[in-house]
Scaffold this active site. Structure first.
Site, mmCIF file in Angstrom:
data_model
loop_
_atom_site.group_PDB
_atom_site.id
_atom_site.type_symbol
_atom_site.label_atom_id
_atom_site.label_comp_id
_atom_site.label_asym_id
_atom_site.label_seq_id
_atom_site.Cartn_x
_atom_site.Cartn_y
_atom_site.Cartn_z
ATOM 1 N N CYS A 189 -44.376 12.059 -14.547
ATOM 2 C CA CYS A 189 -45.219 13.115 -14.762
ATOM 3 C C CYS A 189 -45.735 13.565 -13.341
ATOM 4 O O CYS A 189 -45.438 12.863 -12.221
ATOM 5 C CB CYS A 189 -46.416 12.581 -15.219
ATOM 6 S SG CYS A 189 -45.914 11.585 -16.775
ATOM 7 N N ARG B 116 -41.512 17.838 -12.513
ATOM 8 C CA ARG B 116 -41.617 16.378 -12.880
ATOM 9 C C ARG B 116 -41.569 16.030 -14.217
ATOM 10 O O ARG B 116 -41.213 14.943 -14.778
ATOM 11 C CB ARG B 116 -42.940 15.997 -12.039
ATOM 12 C CG ARG B 116 -42.400 15.409 -10.660
ATOM 13 C CD ARG B 116 -43.582 14.634 -9.876
ATOM 14 N NE ARG B 116 -43.057 13.507 -9.293
ATOM 15 C CZ ARG B 116 -42.854 12.368 -9.362
ATOM 16 N NH1 ARG B 116 -43.689 11.763 -10.579
ATOM 17 N NH2 ARG B 116 -42.501 11.587 -8.468
ATOM 18 N N ASN C 206 -49.721 8.268 -13.609
ATOM 19 C CA ASN C 206 -48.169 8.336 -13.674
ATOM 20 C C ASN C 206 -47.920 7.013 -13.810
ATOM 21 O O ASN C 206 -48.542 6.105 -13.199
ATOM 22 C CB ASN C 206 -47.561 9.040 -12.546
ATOM 23 C CG ASN C 206 -47.750 10.331 -12.379
ATOM 24 O OD1 ASN C 206 -48.266 11.131 -13.241
ATOM 25 N ND2 ASN C 206 -46.942 10.868 -11.297
ATOM 26 N N GLY C 207 -46.727 6.663 -14.593
ATOM 27 C CA GLY C 207 -46.386 5.361 -14.916
ATOM 28 C C GLY C 207 -46.594 4.685 -15.997
ATOM 29 O O GLY C 207 -47.001 5.524 -17.021
ATOM 30 N N GLU D 64 -19.222 15.658 -12.252
ATOM 31 C CA GLU D 64 -20.428 16.615 -11.959
ATOM 32 C C GLU D 64 -20.402 17.597 -12.603
ATOM 33 O O GLU D 64 -21.509 18.128 -13.171
ATOM 34 C CB GLU D 64 -20.429 16.328 -10.398
ATOM 35 C CG GLU D 64 -21.621 17.132 -9.869
ATOM 36 C CD GLU D 64 -22.999 16.857 -10.404
ATOM 37 O OE1 GLU D 64 -23.104 15.542 -10.810
ATOM 38 O OE2 GLU D 64 -24.025 17.407 -10.218
ATOM 39 N N LYS E 40 -23.442 19.126 -14.972
ATOM 40 C CA LYS E 40 -24.267 20.268 -14.960
ATOM 41 C C LYS E 40 -24.342 21.085 -16.252
ATOM 42 O O LYS E 40 -25.081 21.562 -16.590
ATOM 43 C CB LYS E 40 -23.605 21.020 -13.780
ATOM 44 C CG LYS E 40 -23.730 20.534 -12.456
ATOM 45 C CD LYS E 40 -25.356 20.587 -11.856
ATOM 46 C CE LYS E 40 -26.143 19.273 -12.126
ATOM 47 N NZ LYS E 40 -25.961 18.281 -11.148
ATOM 48 N N GLU F 132 -26.394 19.616 -19.027
ATOM 49 C CA GLU F 132 -27.915 19.302 -18.881
ATOM 50 C C GLU F 132 -28.423 20.759 -18.979
ATOM 51 O O GLU F 132 -29.720 20.606 -19.576
ATOM 52 C CB GLU F 132 -28.095 18.382 -17.794
ATOM 53 C CG GLU F 132 -27.900 19.267 -16.222
ATOM 54 C CD GLU F 132 -28.362 18.357 -15.300
ATOM 55 O OE1 GLU F 132 -29.493 17.545 -15.336
ATOM 56 O OE2 GLU F 132 -27.774 18.208 -14.173
ATOM 57 N N HIS G 132 -4.212 10.512 -24.141
ATOM 58 C CA HIS G 132 -4.606 8.893 -24.832
ATOM 59 C C HIS G 132 -5.359 9.172 -25.690
ATOM 60 O O HIS G 132 -6.347 8.047 -26.100
ATOM 61 C CB HIS G 132 -4.717 7.962 -23.820
ATOM 62 C CG HIS G 132 -3.521 7.585 -22.596
ATOM 63 N ND1 HIS G 132 -2.299 7.026 -23.140
ATOM 64 C CD2 HIS G 132 -3.371 8.032 -21.497
ATOM 65 C CE1 HIS G 132 -1.614 7.077 -22.351
ATOM 66 N NE2 HIS G 132 -2.072 7.808 -21.009
ATOM 67 N N LYS H 287 -37.252 15.692 -13.500
ATOM 68 C CA LYS H 287 -36.536 15.593 -12.126
ATOM 69 C C LYS H 287 -36.677 14.270 -11.570
ATOM 70 O O LYS H 287 -35.416 13.732 -10.992
ATOM 71 C CB LYS H 287 -37.434 16.651 -11.191
ATOM 72 C CG LYS H 287 -36.691 16.588 -9.937
ATOM 73 C CD LYS H 287 -35.256 17.459 -9.902
ATOM 74 C CE LYS H 287 -34.638 17.482 -8.389
ATOM 75 N NZ LYS H 287 -33.333 17.815 -8.759
HETATM 76 C C1 F6R Z 1 -28.656 15.792 -12.609
HETATM 77 C C2 F6R Z 1 -29.482 15.126 -12.052
HETATM 78 C C3 F6R Z 1 -30.123 13.588 -12.281
HETATM 79 C C4 F6R Z 1 -30.244 12.749 -11.099
HETATM 80 C C5 F6R Z 1 -30.729 11.331 -11.804
HETATM 81 C C6 F6R Z 1 -30.964 10.567 -10.338
HETATM 82 O O1 F6R Z 1 -28.532 17.131 -12.106
HETATM 83 O O2 F6R Z 1 -30.634 15.524 -11.117
HETATM 84 O O3 F6R Z 1 -28.790 12.997 -12.892
HETATM 85 O O4 F6R Z 1 -29.238 12.875 -10.171
HETATM 86 O O5 F6R Z 1 -31.645 11.302 -12.301
HETATM 87 O O6 F6R Z 1 -32.149 11.090 -9.554
HETATM 88 P P1 F6R Z 1 -32.449 10.457 -7.985
HETATM 89 O O7 F6R Z 1 -30.951 11.320 -7.211
HETATM 90 O O8 F6R Z 1 -33.629 11.355 -7.589
HETATM 91 O O9 F6R Z 1 -32.373 9.001 -7.952
#
Ligand code: F6R
Length: 610
Positions: A2, A27, A100-101, A483, A487, A490, A506, A605
């Site tokens: 948050c 966040r 937060n937390g 990757e 992308k 998500e 396989h 994020k």
């Molecule tokens: C995907 C993405 C997440 C972060 C993951 C780790 O686009 O951004 O998979 O890479 O949550 O986050 P960090 O790098 O902040 O530890």
């Protein structure tokens, strides 16, 4: 997950708080709220859903006050709803909290408070804190916060205020980030720098177990036990414009376009003018110490983990030492085989990911030295690690990581060449060629964006029609394919799988049918023929193949439905280029499908819970 923001000063707090929450929405964003203290009253406005719901309410209610706190929530305890959103108050609107937390012992605290006659109006752990303050207050908020904090178990960052002392905010940190911004006759509190960056670049970064009593006249810092602290002011070197959309429709596409610039920042000052050397001044490890490591462990989550998978290929290829890559949530619970002779590298854009932080502690407990690769200066992971290399991507706001990933790769390239030179596993000539090519990468990334953006805009609609997509590649290409699939999943909610090209037969080949989109990365010359055969395998089953290739070899092009060519570079450096078209593909498919690109459903994020 948050976001927290707080303000005290002479300006209208509501607009500063809403502006801060806007910058923090990445966040977490299932609900949001603000509370303002005005004369001897607190006014709370909160709303479930996106921030604009709250903005409408604030426009209607026009809460007054020059001191207040705000929060965007990503639900952990209690579903997303208006009552569960923050700020929370006790029985009366006298004590207000944003948090937060997780307060792990909130159930027992709640039970006791209920027996003392408190009524709860939400299902959250945070509300217990507001009632605890109400229950324990004896005329001094600071003392009450210390007493109450001693009763809390778990991880938290919170900010409280009370109508009884309408001249102060109290901010407390344990295991969840919190900073105090220093303005001119005004102060800010926030969980992240972007929330306050347009007001100040000078901050105190609270450490675990610390609290700040913030008034209009200054900040008193102390430990929760009451020991005064002197802390240096930290100056943030991010430009406030970096946290704005600047005319782009979404932060994600803005951040994709920022990649050439952010790559330039990552290499700035780190490559010698004569292309002879990589300079990593911040690394405290001596060449002798680095030489001593026979094994490297890379630990991270999500996209950061994918950067580690690329790094495995690089380091094993250039440095010739064995690299293991692990997902942080697995590493921390499986008694990993690390010891003093292992260099553990953790990668985290935010520097706050709970599982990666736990991995740092686990590795250090086992005696390993931990090197962090991170973006957010002063965040928890770099502060706890033994060494840190910052990626200098600038603030990344879109939930889907792009420029941070590419800068992580750049740092891994720098580190791999540095290690290879120390270990003498590559010749000086090879190092010089790689360094010269690295310097060219930012321009090449700019070129790819220019060349391929239009193409993706046009054929994204073809992908958007499907429910499944596949990404294939061999070697480094496979690491990047992972990757690309993430992308697409998500942000466009399209199911995407990534496979080593040779593995499809396989089992997964059974899923290939007419027109299923397949993205094939084919840049690794030593396995190009093999990859081509795999492309033909899927084509023979009707797949529509988009190829990302190093140069338009006729036999490759003929086999493909769409071709994206990346500029010539050293084969080992291709990953930093091939990922760019995949980011653009995911972006334009999501736009085509009308998805919420910057804030995909269910995601946040910064993942500060397990
Ligand atoms: C995907 C993405 C997440 C972060 C993951 C780790 O686009 O951004 O998979 O890479 O949550 O986050 P960090 O790098 O902040 O530890």
């Amino acid at each position: 997950m948050c976001g927290i923001v707080g303000y005290i000063g002479d300006k209208k707090a509501s607009s500063i708080l809403i502006d801060g929450l806007n910058k923090l929405e990445y966040r977490g964003y299932d609900s949001a709220g603000i509370a303002l203290c005005h004369q001897d009253q607190v006014e709370v406005c909160k709303q479930v859903g996106k921030l604009n719901n709250l903005e409408e309410l604030v426009d209607e209610k026009k809460p007054q006050g020059r001191m207040g706190i705000g929060h965007t929530r990503w639900a952990t305890h209690g579903k997303p709803s208006t009552p569960n959103s923050h700020p929370h108050t006790g029985c009366e609107d006298e004590f207000v909290v944003v948090h937060n937390g997780i307060i792990e012992n909130y159930l027992s605290l709640k039970e006791e408070l209920l027996s003392q006659g408190h009524n709860f109006s939400s299902e959250t752990d945070t509300e217990a804190l507001a009632h605890l303050l109400e229950e324990n207050y004896e005329g001094d908020l600071e003392k009450t916060v210390r007493r109450v904090t001693a009763k809390l178990e778990g991880s938290y960052a919170f900010v409280v205020m009370t109508v009884n002392e309408p001249d102060k905010l109290i901010a407390v940190r344990k295991d969840s980030p919190l900073i105090i911004g220093i303005g001119d006759g005004e102060y800010f509190v926030a969980s992240d720098i972007p929330a306050i960056l347009s007001h100040t670049d000078e901050v105190y970064i609270l450490d675990d177990g610390e609290m700040g009593v913030v008034t209009k006249d200054g900040v008193d810092l102390s430990t929760i036990d009451g020991e005064p602290i002197n802390k240096d002011i930290f100056t943030v070197d991010w430009d406030p414009g970096m946290a704005e959309k600047a005319g782009y429709d979404h932060f994600m596409i803005k951040e994709i376009h920022e990649q050439p610039e952010s790559l330039r920042r990552a290499i700035s000052g780190r490559l010698s003018i004569d292309n002879q050397q990589v300079i990593l001044e911040e690394l405290d490890l001596s060449p002798e110490e680095l030489k001593g490591y026979e094994r490297i462990y890379i630990v991270a989550c999500g996209t950061a983990y994918h950067s580690g998978l690329v790094a495995k290929y690089l380091i094993e290829d250039l440095v010739k030492i064995s690299v293991e890559v692990d997902i942080a949530s697995e590493f921390r619970y499986r008694d990993p085989l690390v010891s003093e002779d292992t260099l553990v590298i953790v990668v985290s854009q935010s520097g706050e990911t709970a599982d990666t932080l736990a991995a740092v502690r686990e590795a250090q407990d086992k005696g390993a030295r931990v090197l962090a690769i991170s973006n957010v200066v002063g965040s928890t992971i770099p502060r706890e690690a033994d060494d840190v290399i910052y990626i200098h991507a600038g603030p990344e706001i879109a939930v889907a990581s792009t420029k941070a990933y590419i800068n992580m790769l750049m740092v891994f390239y720098l580190l791999s060449i540095h290690l290879a030179q120390i270990k003498e596993s590559i010749s000086q000539e090879k190092a010089t060629d790689l360094i010269a090519s690295l310097k060219n990468i930012p321009n090449q990334v700019a070129q790819i964006i220019k060349d391929s953006e239009k193409v993706f805009e046009e054929f994204a609609s073809e992908y958007a029609k499907h429910e499944n997509a596949f990404f294939i590649g061999r070697g480094l290409d496979y690491a990047v394919a992972l990757e690309g699939a993430l992308k697409l999943k998500e942000i466009s909610y399209l199911h995407a799988e990534s496979y080593p090209a040779g593995e499809l037969k396989h089992g997964t080949l059974a899923l290939i049918e007419d027109n299923v989109p397949v993205v094939a990365l084919a840049t690794q010359k030593s396995v190009l023929d093999k990859t081509l055969s795999n492309i033909q395998e899927v084509q023979a089953r009707g797949a529509s193949v988009t190829g990302v290739v190093l140069n338009k070899k006729e036999e490759v092009v003929d086999a493909l439905d769409h071709v994206i060519e990346i500029p010539e570079t050293e084969e080992v450096l291709t990953s930093i280029l091939t990922v760019v078209p995949l980011q653009l593909l995911a972006y334009y498919v999501a736009v085509e499908k009308g998805c919420d690109v910057d804030q995909p459903r269910n995601l946040a994020k910064s993942v500060t819970v397990e």
